[in-house]
Scaffold this motif. Structure first.
Motif, PDB file in Angstrom:
ATOM      1  N   ASP A  77     -10.286   0.221  -5.058  1.00  0.00           N
ATOM      2  CA  ASP A  77      -9.492  -0.864  -4.486  1.00  0.00           C
ATOM      3  C   ASP A  77      -9.233  -1.913  -5.555  1.00  0.00           C
ATOM      4  O   ASP A  77      -8.195  -1.985  -6.140  1.00  0.00           O
ATOM      5  CB  ASP A  77     -10.209  -1.529  -3.307  1.00  0.00           C
ATOM      6  CG  ASP A  77     -10.190  -0.703  -2.052  1.00  0.00           C
ATOM      7  OD1 ASP A  77      -9.164  -0.080  -1.758  1.00  0.00           O
ATOM      8  OD2 ASP A  77     -11.211  -0.685  -1.345  1.00  0.00           O
ATOM      9  N   SER A 103      -4.242  -0.082  -9.241  1.00  0.00           N
ATOM     10  CA  SER A 103      -5.090   1.036  -8.841  1.00  0.00           C
ATOM     11  C   SER A 103      -4.324   1.878  -7.827  1.00  0.00           C
ATOM     12  O   SER A 103      -3.689   1.366  -6.918  1.00  0.00           O
ATOM     13  CB  SER A 103      -6.428   0.559  -8.278  1.00  0.00           C
ATOM     14  OG  SER A 103      -6.255  -0.235  -7.130  1.00  0.00           O
ATOM     15  N   SER A 104      -4.370   3.177  -8.031  1.00  0.00           N
ATOM     16  CA  SER A 104      -3.707   4.160  -7.172  1.00  0.00           C
ATOM     17  C   SER A 104      -4.805   4.890  -6.415  1.00  0.00           C
ATOM     18  O   SER A 104      -5.383   5.861  -6.906  1.00  0.00           O
ATOM     19  CB  SER A 104      -2.886   5.110  -8.045  1.00  0.00           C
ATOM     20  OG  SER A 104      -2.343   6.161  -7.277  1.00  0.00           O
ATOM     21  N   GLN A 105      -5.097   4.419  -5.218  1.00  0.00           N
ATOM     22  CA  GLN A 105      -6.262   4.890  -4.474  1.00  0.00           C
ATOM     23  C   GLN A 105      -6.176   6.368  -4.092  1.00  0.00           C
ATOM     24  O   GLN A 105      -7.169   7.071  -4.094  1.00  0.00           O
ATOM     25  CB  GLN A 105      -6.438   4.040  -3.217  1.00  0.00           C
ATOM     26  CG  GLN A 105      -7.740   4.275  -2.498  1.00  0.00           C
ATOM     27  CD  GLN A 105      -7.889   3.362  -1.319  1.00  0.00           C
ATOM     28  OE1 GLN A 105      -7.093   3.401  -0.391  1.00  0.00           O
ATOM     29  NE2 GLN A 105      -8.901   2.515  -1.362  1.00  0.00           N
ATOM     30  N   ASP A 160     -11.699   6.314  -4.830  1.00  0.00           N
ATOM     31  CA  ASP A 160     -11.300   5.452  -3.719  1.00  0.00           C
ATOM     32  C   ASP A 160     -11.276   3.986  -4.143  1.00  0.00           C
ATOM     33  O   ASP A 160     -11.730   3.105  -3.439  1.00  0.00           O
ATOM     34  CB  ASP A 160     -12.251   5.668  -2.541  1.00  0.00           C
ATOM     35  CG  ASP A 160     -11.633   5.219  -1.231  1.00  0.00           C
ATOM     36  OD1 ASP A 160     -10.411   5.373  -1.067  1.00  0.00           O
ATOM     37  OD2 ASP A 160     -12.378   4.712  -0.373  1.00  0.00           O
ATOM     38  N   GLU A 185      -3.295  -0.261  -4.507  1.00  0.00           N
ATOM     39  CA  GLU A 185      -4.292  -1.256  -4.103  1.00  0.00           C
ATOM     40  C   GLU A 185      -4.293  -2.433  -5.065  1.00  0.00           C
ATOM     41  O   GLU A 185      -3.325  -3.156  -5.145  1.00  0.00           O
ATOM     42  CB  GLU A 185      -5.667  -0.601  -3.998  1.00  0.00           C
ATOM     43  CG  GLU A 185      -5.786   0.373  -2.832  1.00  0.00           C
ATOM     44  CD  GLU A 185      -5.923  -0.297  -1.477  1.00  0.00           C
ATOM     45  OE1 GLU A 185      -6.227  -1.506  -1.404  1.00  0.00           O
ATOM     46  OE2 GLU A 185      -5.730   0.403  -0.476  1.00  0.00           O
ATOM     47  N   GLY A 186      -5.359  -2.595  -5.841  1.00  0.00           N
ATOM     48  CA  GLY A 186      -5.506  -3.762  -6.700  1.00  0.00           C
ATOM     49  C   GLY A 186      -4.473  -3.843  -7.803  1.00  0.00           C
ATOM     50  O   GLY A 186      -4.013  -2.832  -8.324  1.00  0.00           O
ATOM     51  N   TYR A 199      -0.455   7.028  -2.814  1.00  0.00           N
ATOM     52  CA  TYR A 199      -0.793   5.859  -2.003  1.00  0.00           C
ATOM     53  C   TYR A 199      -2.175   5.971  -1.426  1.00  0.00           C
ATOM     54  O   TYR A 199      -2.647   7.041  -1.137  1.00  0.00           O
ATOM     55  CB  TYR A 199       0.253   5.677  -0.916  1.00  0.00           C
ATOM     56  CG  TYR A 199       1.577   5.332  -1.547  1.00  0.00           C
ATOM     57  CD1 TYR A 199       1.673   4.236  -2.375  1.00  0.00           C
ATOM     58  CD2 TYR A 199       2.686   6.137  -1.394  1.00  0.00           C
ATOM     59  CE1 TYR A 199       2.852   3.932  -3.020  1.00  0.00           C
ATOM     60  CE2 TYR A 199       3.870   5.827  -2.024  1.00  0.00           C
ATOM     61  CZ  TYR A 199       3.952   4.727  -2.833  1.00  0.00           C
ATOM     62  OH  TYR A 199       5.108   4.429  -3.458  1.00  0.00           O
ATOM     63  N   ASP A 200      -2.795   4.883  -1.443  1.00  0.00           N
ATOM     64  CA  ASP A 200      -2.333   3.520  -1.386  1.00  0.00           C
ATOM     65  C   ASP A 200      -2.346   2.873  -2.778  1.00  0.00           C
ATOM     66  O   ASP A 200      -3.277   3.068  -3.537  1.00  0.00           O
ATOM     67  CB  ASP A 200      -3.241   2.688  -0.506  1.00  0.00           C
ATOM     68  CG  ASP A 200      -3.268   3.112   0.945  1.00  0.00           C
ATOM     69  OD1 ASP A 200      -2.297   3.723   1.417  1.00  0.00           O
ATOM     70  OD2 ASP A 200      -4.250   2.837   1.611  1.00  0.00           O
ATOM     71  N   GLU A 241       0.790  -1.220   0.000  1.00  0.00           N
ATOM     72  CA  GLU A 241       0.000   0.000   0.000  1.00  0.00           C
ATOM     73  C   GLU A 241       0.829   1.280   0.000  1.00  0.00           C
ATOM     74  O   GLU A 241       0.556   2.191  -0.751  1.00  0.00           O
ATOM     75  CB  GLU A 241      -0.981   0.000   1.169  1.00  0.00           C
ATOM     76  CG  GLU A 241      -2.121  -0.960   0.942  1.00  0.00           C
ATOM     77  CD  GLU A 241      -3.259  -0.783   1.923  1.00  0.00           C
ATOM     78  OE1 GLU A 241      -3.127  -0.009   2.889  1.00  0.00           O
ATOM     79  OE2 GLU A 241      -4.292  -1.430   1.711  1.00  0.00           O
TER      80      GLU A 241
END
Length: 149
Positions: A97, A62-64, A95, A45-46, A42-43, A10
């Motif tokens: 994930d 994915s860049s949350q 957002d 994620e996927g 960050y975070d 993350e």
């Protein structure tokens, strides 16, 4: 196929590990996947892998923190190609994930493949509504990649 596994950390970026027994337990940090890249927030994620012909393709993350998706080449050393967003305004992913991609012909709208992105939250006006998923034609993503994102 390549005996590699990718792990999204993350707040640390994306690490690549050898998957065969006896390979090093040291992960290789993908260049451009950490805080040194201002287009990734960050975070992380996927992660998902798009399998192209002849061993080529893409690793997507994915860049949350900035609601974007980073694209890396599938083949080592996994060069960072750029990032993109999905949708605008109320239709944009937020957002995010989880993500998943397939290169398979799913017929109809998705003959060239499909990218699925979890949308962490949505609003109708000021009313919070449940999260959902965005379905994106892979050909649209591929065009962005070919155009330099």
């Amino acid at each position: 196929e390549r005996a590699l596994v990718y792990v999204g950390v993350e707040e640390g970026g994306i690490l690549c590990f050898g998957a065969d027994p006896g390979t090093s337990t040291e992960g290789r940090l993908l260049e451009g996947s950490n805080a040194g890249n201002p287009r990734i927030a960050y975070d992380v994620e996927g992660l998902t892998m798009y399998y192209g012909p002849e061993g080529k393709g893409y690793l997507l993350a994915s860049s949350q923190g900035n609601n974007s998706y980073a694209v890396f080449r599938r083949e080592p050393p996994n060069a960072y190609l750029g990032s993109f967003h999905i949708g605008t305004g109320a239709e944009a992913t937020k957002d995010t994930d989880g993500i998943a991609v397939t290169e398979r012909n799913l017929g109809g709208t998705f003959t060239g493949g499909l990218l699925v992105c979890q949308d962490g939250y949505n609003y109708e006006g000021k009313q919070h509504i449940p999260q959902n998923f965005k379905l994106v034609k892979w050909k649209e993503v591929e065009k962005r990649i070919e155009d330099g994102l």
